[in-house]
Write an enzyme that holds these catalytic residues in place. Structure first.
Site, PDB file in Angstrom:
ATOM      1  N   ASP A 161     -10.695  65.866 -42.657  1.00 32.68           N
ATOM      2  CA  ASP A 161      -9.281  65.707 -42.063  1.00 32.68           C
ATOM      3  C   ASP A 161      -8.235  66.266 -42.897  1.00 32.68           C
ATOM      4  O   ASP A 161      -7.377  66.780 -42.243  1.00 32.68           O
ATOM      5  CB  ASP A 161      -8.873  64.297 -41.947  1.00 32.68           C
ATOM      6  CG  ASP A 161      -9.823  63.397 -41.104  1.00 32.68           C
ATOM      7  OD1 ASP A 161     -10.514  63.907 -40.303  1.00 32.68           O
ATOM      8  OD2 ASP A 161     -10.112  62.218 -41.344  1.00 32.68           O
TER       9      ASP A 161
ATOM     10  N   ASP B 144      -8.615  59.825 -42.408  1.00 30.00           N
ATOM     11  CA  ASP B 144      -8.712  59.245 -43.560  1.00 30.00           C
ATOM     12  C   ASP B 144      -9.860  60.023 -44.337  1.00 30.00           C
ATOM     13  O   ASP B 144     -10.464  59.691 -45.602  1.00 30.00           O
ATOM     14  CB  ASP B 144      -9.495  57.920 -43.475  1.00 30.00           C
ATOM     15  CG  ASP B 144     -10.929  57.954 -42.990  1.00 30.00           C
ATOM     16  OD1 ASP B 144     -11.190  58.795 -41.953  1.00 30.00           O
ATOM     17  OD2 ASP B 144     -11.728  56.980 -43.542  1.00 30.00           O
TER      18      ASP B 144
ATOM     19  N   ASP C 252      -8.076  60.506 -35.857  1.00 36.26           N
ATOM     20  CA  ASP C 252      -9.466  60.805 -36.416  1.00 36.26           C
ATOM     21  C   ASP C 252     -10.123  59.380 -35.747  1.00 36.26           C
ATOM     22  O   ASP C 252      -9.569  58.555 -35.836  1.00 36.26           O
ATOM     23  CB  ASP C 252      -9.707  61.167 -37.539  1.00 36.26           C
ATOM     24  CG  ASP C 252     -11.091  61.251 -37.946  1.00 36.26           C
ATOM     25  OD1 ASP C 252     -11.946  62.260 -37.358  1.00 36.26           O
ATOM     26  OD2 ASP C 252     -11.712  60.643 -38.654  1.00 36.26           O
TER      27      ASP C 252
END
Length: 292
Positions: free
Chosen positions: A243, A239, A36
């Protein structure tokens, strides 16, 4: 079992918390690692770099309406706008009827008038013409900045008030970690809600193999599935709240320890220190454990 136990213990000593022996076993066979962007590759603490007003609005006015609308937001980009407005001594109003539109931006009533702050998709959905701003957008996105459009009421009509560009700096070890993973023969991919031009500019800086841009939070799981069909085993590093489903879908979910509790809960491996070098160490640990 002894090797697994010792491997997990060594991981813990180095800030890599592994939930199961299965995670160590799978990591050595992973073909692609997906990262990400915000808070994982970057520090997740963006700062406003440019404020461009349009259609007769002044920069201070635009910061006032945008900052007021974003007061209800928990997103790092929203906080960056509020911080810039406060730093310039702008008095912010309390937003009413605040709505966070996932992957698009925010909408609120400020001083009794509608304000939008977010993506081009959000503007187009409310028939706001942003064509005169596109040359500025192209320049700023080419410099790896995330651009937010601002729309406010003007003569009784919702119109483009201008742009706010935000930049998020890379984590210190992102470059070295990505390079080392590629040298180990792994493919790397970055997933983000950013538009393609900004995403590719950041991906070039860190040397990513694949860029998955303009992915809404709900679309992350589908993107992981596509990579699994194409390459095989996939690990995901993230994080945030957005996600968690993708971390579950991946064959190995790796959470950044400085992130949200729900991401950590959904993962197989947690990197306590939040450094990407921990991903490299985790893969090496898996290989070493099974060699033993």
């Amino acid at each position: 079992p002894t090797a697994l136990m010792v491997g997990s213990g060594m991981g813990a000593e180095n800030g890599i918390l592994i939930r199961s022996g299965e995670a160590i076993q799978t990591l050595k066979d992973v073909k692609v690692i997906v990262f990400d962007k915000t808070g994982t590759i970057t520090k997740g603490k963006p700062e406003v770099t440019d404020v461009i007003a349009a259609n007769g609005f002044r920069e201070q006015t635009m910061l006032q309406v945008a900052g007021s609308a974003e007061r209800g937001s928990e997103h790092p980009l929203g906080r960056a706008v509020v911080e810039r407005a406060e730093a310039e001594g702008v008095t912010l109003a309390e937003p009413r009827e605040f709505q966070a539109l996932r992957g698009k931006g925010v909408m609120a009533m400020v001083n009794g008038e509608q304000v939008l702050v977010g993506s081009r998709r959000l503007m187009e959905g409310h028939s706001v013409d942003v064509t005169p701003l596109l040359s500025h957008v192209e320049r700023m996105e080419g410099a790896a900045k995330t651009v937010m459009y601002v729309a406010a009421m003007n003569n009784g009509q919702l119109s483009a008030a201008g742009l706010i560009a935000v930049a998020d700096t890379l984590k210190g070890d992102s470059l070295a970690a990505i390079r080392e993973l590629r040298e180990m023969g792994l493919q790397t991919a970055m997933i983000t809600g950013d538009n393609r031009r900004t995403a590719e500019a950041i991906a070039r800086q860190v040397g990513m193999d694949h860029v998955l841009a303009e992915v809404l939070p709900d679309g992350k799981v589908a993107e992981i599935q596509k990579l699994q069909e194409r390459f095989g085993l996939v690990a995901m590093v993230g994080d945030g709240i957005n996600d968690a489903p993708a971390l579950k879908q991946a064959n190995v979910g790796i959470a950044i320890g400085t992130g949200t509790d729900i991401a950590i809960e959904a993962s197989d491996v947690t990197l306590v220190r939040g450094e990407l070098s921990g991903v490299v160490s985790a893969v090496k640990l898996s290989l070493a454990t099974f060699r033993k």
